[in-house]
Design a protein around this motif. Structure first.
Motif, PDB file in Angstrom:
ATOM      1  N   THR A   2      96.249 -56.488  50.760  1.00  7.75           N
ATOM      2  CA  THR A   2      95.783 -57.872  50.810  1.00  7.75           C
ATOM      3  C   THR A   2      95.649 -58.343  52.255  1.00  7.75           C
ATOM      4  N   THR A   3      94.913 -59.423  52.433  1.00  8.97           N
ATOM      5  CA  THR A   3      94.709 -59.982  53.765  1.00  8.97           C
ATOM      6  C   THR A   3      96.027 -60.382  54.405  1.00  8.97           C
ATOM      7  N   CYS A   6      97.895 -57.333  55.588  1.00  7.12           N
ATOM      8  CA  CYS A   6      97.286 -56.801  56.813  1.00  7.12           C
ATOM      9  C   CYS A   6      97.712 -57.622  58.025  1.00  7.12           C
ATOM     10  N   ASN A  44      90.832 -51.896  60.658  1.00  7.93           N
ATOM     11  CA  ASN A  44      90.815 -51.896  59.190  1.00  7.93           C
ATOM     12  C   ASN A  44      90.717 -53.311  58.640  1.00  7.93           C
ATOM     13  N   TYR A  45      91.457 -54.236  59.237  1.00  6.79           N
ATOM     14  CA  TYR A  45      91.407 -55.633  58.809  1.00  6.79           C
ATOM     15  C   TYR A  45      89.995 -56.190  58.987  1.00  6.79           C
ATOM     16  N   LYS A  47      87.180 -54.526  59.241  1.00  5.31           N
ATOM     17  CA  LYS A  47      86.257 -53.831  58.343  1.00  5.31           C
ATOM     18  C   LYS A  47      86.342 -54.419  56.941  1.00  5.31           C
ATOM     19  N   ASN A  48      87.553 -54.650  56.463  1.00  7.23           N
ATOM     20  CA  ASN A  48      87.735 -55.232  55.133  1.00  7.23           C
ATOM     21  C   ASN A  48      87.233 -56.667  55.094  1.00  7.23           C
ATOM     22  N   SER A  49      87.405 -57.405  56.177  1.00  9.60           N
ATOM     23  CA  SER A  49      86.912 -58.783  56.240  1.00  9.60           C
ATOM     24  C   SER A  49      85.388 -58.800  56.184  1.00  9.60           C
ATOM     25  N   GLN A  51      83.470 -56.553  54.810  1.00  8.83           N
ATOM     26  CA  GLN A  51      83.054 -56.186  53.458  1.00  8.83           C
ATOM     27  C   GLN A  51      83.175 -57.375  52.521  1.00  8.83           C
ATOM     28  N   SER A  52      84.210 -58.181  52.698  1.00 13.71           N
ATOM     29  CA  SER A  52      84.387 -59.368  51.859  1.00 13.71           C
ATOM     30  C   SER A  52      83.249 -60.344  52.075  1.00 13.71           C
TER      31      SER A  52
END
Length: 59
Positions: A2-3, A6, A44-45, A47-49, A51-52
């Motif tokens: 989860t954010t 992270c 990674n954070y 990258k995931n942000s 993608q969101s």
């Protein structure tokens, strides 16, 4: 992950990095290893942000 998880991990790594850098020096292998781990966690954070954002814009 989860954010908030992270962000918590990033903050812990950041504090560990500062402490180690002050105690052992900025060129100590442990300081460098922590810096690399922090870089990876931040990448990674982000990258995931990203993608969101892309997924929310696709809706």
């Amino acid at each position: 992950m989860t954010t908030s998880t992270c962000i918590t991990k990033i903050e812990k790594l950041r504090l560990d990095l500062i402490e180690t850098g002050l105690k052992k020096g900025l060129t100590h292998p442990e300081t460098i290893r922590l810096s690399q781990r922090l870089d990876l966690a931040m990448n990674n954070y982000l990258k995931n942000s990203d993608q969101s954002i892309v997924m929310s814009n696709a809706r």
